[in-house]
Each structure stands twice: as C-alpha cells, then as structure tokens.
Design a protein around this motif. Structure first.
Motif, mmCIF file in Angstrom:
data_model
loop_
_atom_site.group_PDB
_atom_site.id
_atom_site.type_symbol
_atom_site.label_atom_id
_atom_site.label_comp_id
_atom_site.label_asym_id
_atom_site.label_seq_id
_atom_site.Cartn_x
_atom_site.Cartn_y
_atom_site.Cartn_z
ATOM 1 N N LEU A 101 24.979 40.716 39.614
ATOM 2 C CA LEU A 101 25.336 40.078 38.340
ATOM 3 C C LEU A 101 26.807 39.665 38.320
ATOM 4 O O LEU A 101 27.153 38.622 37.770
ATOM 5 N N ALA A 102 27.670 40.485 38.935
ATOM 6 C CA ALA A 102 29.091 40.116 39.017
ATOM 7 C C ALA A 102 29.268 38.824 39.814
ATOM 8 O O ALA A 102 30.077 37.967 39.440
ATOM 9 N N LEU A 103 28.516 38.684 40.900
ATOM 10 C CA LEU A 103 28.578 37.462 41.690
ATOM 11 C C LEU A 103 28.039 36.280 40.882
ATOM 12 O O LEU A 103 28.615 35.183 40.906
ATOM 13 N N ARG A 104 26.955 36.504 40.157
ATOM 14 C CA ARG A 104 26.359 35.446 39.340
ATOM 15 C C ARG A 104 27.342 34.935 38.287
ATOM 16 O O ARG A 104 27.450 33.727 38.050
ATOM 17 N N GLU A 105 28.070 35.847 37.669
ATOM 18 C CA GLU A 105 28.875 35.511 36.491
ATOM 19 C C GLU A 105 30.346 35.255 36.808
ATOM 20 O O GLU A 105 31.137 35.005 35.888
ATOM 21 N N ALA A 106 30.735 35.285 38.072
ATOM 22 C CA ALA A 106 32.149 35.165 38.442
ATOM 23 C C ALA A 106 32.691 33.772 38.099
ATOM 24 O O ALA A 106 32.420 32.794 38.801
ATOM 25 N N ALA A 107 33.482 33.705 37.029
ATOM 26 C CA ALA A 107 33.992 32.415 36.559
ATOM 27 C C ALA A 107 34.968 31.788 37.546
ATOM 28 O O ALA A 107 35.120 30.565 37.579
ATOM 29 N N GLY A 108 35.618 32.618 38.369
ATOM 30 C CA GLY A 108 36.618 32.093 39.289
ATOM 31 C C GLY A 108 36.092 31.780 40.671
ATOM 32 O O GLY A 108 36.883 31.408 41.562
ATOM 33 N N PHE A 109 34.797 31.909 40.880
ATOM 34 C CA PHE A 109 34.247 31.796 42.229
ATOM 35 C C PHE A 109 34.502 30.422 42.852
ATOM 36 O O PHE A 109 35.058 30.311 43.950
ATOM 37 N N GLU A 110 34.077 29.371 42.165
ATOM 38 C CA GLU A 110 34.151 28.030 42.761
ATOM 39 C C GLU A 110 35.597 27.610 43.007
ATOM 40 O O GLU A 110 35.923 27.054 44.067
ATOM 41 N N GLU A 111 36.471 27.873 42.041
ATOM 42 C CA GLU A 111 37.866 27.456 42.213
ATOM 43 C C GLU A 111 38.568 28.274 43.294
ATOM 44 O O GLU A 111 39.416 27.760 44.028
ATOM 45 N N ILE B 92 35.950 38.118 47.045
ATOM 46 C CA ILE B 92 35.442 37.049 46.183
ATOM 47 C C ILE B 92 34.033 37.385 45.704
ATOM 48 O O ILE B 92 33.173 37.840 46.465
ATOM 49 N N GLY B 93 33.803 37.175 44.417
ATOM 50 C CA GLY B 93 32.489 37.417 43.839
ATOM 51 C C GLY B 93 32.160 38.865 43.584
ATOM 52 O O GLY B 93 31.092 39.179 43.050
ATOM 53 N N HIS B 94 33.060 39.767 43.947
ATOM 54 C CA HIS B 94 32.801 41.199 43.754
ATOM 55 C C HIS B 94 33.537 41.688 42.517
ATOM 56 O O HIS B 94 34.020 40.897 41.705
#
Length: 285
Positions: free
Chosen positions: A192-202, A37-39
């Motif tokens: 930056l990938a962690l910052r911009e991860a659109a699917g992180f929260e869901e 996740i987040g990577h």
C-alpha cells in the motif's frame, strides 16, 4: 509511535514548508535511517530495537513516501533539494551530525549527506547511483512493474496473497531474498505504501540522470551489498568502492535488495560497526 515535524526547506522556488513523519526510540548518539523508493520507515523495524540499544534512532518517511507529505508543488525530488531538506529535518529535531544508514535511494541520500559533511558516519545498503545505463533501465523497469502491480491489485486479493509464502514471494520477491520471512501485515502495508507514494514518479524521473561520482572523505563509510540483490546488482558495489576508495565494502550473504528483513542481525552489526569506527576515530584524535 509515529510523530510528525514541520520545518522549512530551501528549494529552487525559495523557502518552502515540509512535513515529515518519523519514529524515534533509544538513547545515545543519533542515528538517522532512510528507506528506499516506494518504501516507508517500517522497512527498518527488523533492526530498530537492536540499534536503539546503542543509539537515538530516528527512522523517517522520506518526503512524498509513507505517511510524510509530498514536497510542495514544483519542488524537485532531486539530491540537491532532498539532501539539504534532511539536514533541515535533523535541525528541527535538535539533532546535529547524526550517523546515517540508508537503503537504495536512502543509501544514495546517505552518501550525499556524507559528502556535504552533514553526518558523522555513513552506512549505505545497496545504494542507488552506481549503475550503468543498462542497469538503471533494468532497475527502473522493475520498480515501475512493482508500482503498477501495487496500484492495480484489489485490497482483498492483496490480503489473500499476503497470507501465503508463495503470495508474499510474488509481491515482494524482487526486493527480498527471503520474502516468506516478512509478515502478512507488513507485506500489505508496504504494498500500500508503494501504491500511494506521491513522490514515486518524480523521484524516479529525477534519478534518471543520477550517478554518484564524488568521494566521501573524512568520515567512516560502509557500503554493503546483498549477494542476492535482484534489483541493483552487486557488481555495482565494486564501482562504489572505486568511487569512495576509503569505504569499507561489505558482502551480505543471502540478502536481497532490502537486507534488513533478510538478515537483521548482520545488518544491525554492520551499521553499529560503522558508527563505532567513528567513535574510535574521535577517541584516537
């Protein structure tokens, strides 16, 4: 070089389009690589060249992470949707029953692909889903803190921190046992990938109720855990072995949660050994 592929996935809302970014290299039996996740797929770069000497290696950005598009609105980021979506991805790439290796979230997905009979072997590195409720809360709190830091740190400060070993430790010490081994450019890119991860929260929300409780029979399974994993504690590996009793449980000395960077040679050997076990099993049959 990164490419993209578009395909149709089944979802609770009916068929929906998905577009995934991936890198592919090497030749031989296919090997699918799934990050946490987040990577992003670049997490596998320390081992891809070695793996590609024996395999057709396909490293993917999971939907909603890295350069991959998020899932369509309303489509859940749960196992029941994402695992078959990865099967559809393989079909779109002309790949049938690859070997699969996954880390963290990717390890959980790899085991689910194995449970569904979609792959020929599974290597799960610190897979999610074998936690107690307290361990899950601890891990999710750490992940949210990393995400918050990534989203608030200005880019010039991030670049400055990445240029020193203590700075790289501050940025990535939660997931690496040897963060100083990571290059400054890689640390910036993954932050930056962690910052911009659109699917992180869901994805995190979907993971709140996840426990992997089924066996994965009929194929070789390796579950490997870093001895210095600070995110998913290594005692979870014992639970994983109880759940998948036929699995080989491997200790990764000195490795953290994302072991591909901490000991690339060891991680590559574990993945290759698992795939070769399947080849020997087929030959014996």
């Amino acid at each position: 070089m990164t490419a993209t592929v578009s395909f149709t996935i089944d979802s609770p809302l009916g068929p929906r389009p998905a577009t995934v970014s991936y890198e592919r290299k090497g030749a031989g039996e296919p090997l699918l690589l799934l990050h946490g996740i987040g990577h992003h797929l670049q997490a596998w770069q320390p081992v891809t060249e070695v793996l590609a000497a024996d395999h057709d290696v396909i490293a993917v950005d999971l939907p909603g992470f890295g350069a991959s598009a998020p899932l369509p609105a309303g489509v859940p980021y749960d196992l029941a949707t994402v695992a078959p979506a990865l099967g559809a991805l393989c079909a779109a790439l002309g790949v049938e029953r690859p070997h699969v290796a996954g880390n963290s979230l990717g390890g959980l997905l790899a085991l689910e692909l194995g449970r569904r009979g979609l792959v020929r072997s599974v290597t799960a590195l610190s897979p999610a889903g074998f936690w107690s409720q307290g361990e899950r809360r601890y891990a999710f709190t750490a992940l949210r803190a990393m995400r918050a830091g990534a989203r608030t740190l200005p880019l010039p400060a991030l670049e400055r921190l990445s240029r020193s070993a203590p700075g790289r430790a501050a940025l990535t010490g939660t997931i690496y046992a040897r963060p100083a081994h990571r290059s400054p450019d890689a640390v910036v890119a993954e932050t930056l990938a962690l910052r911009e991860a659109a699917g992180f929260e869901e994805t995190l929300a979907a993971g709140g109720s996840v426990r992997f409780t089924d066996d994965v029979p009929g194929i070789p399974v390796t579950i490997a855990w870093g001895t210095r994993d600070r995110l998913l504690l290594r005692r979870q590996g014992v639970r994983a072995k109880r759940t998948v009793p036929g699995a080989r449980l491997v200790r990764l000395p000195g490795c953290g949660h994302v072991p591909m960077n901490d000991d690339p040679a060891l991680v590559a050997r574990v993945i290759l050994d698992t795939a070769r076990t399947e080849a020997r099993r087929v030959d014996a049959a």
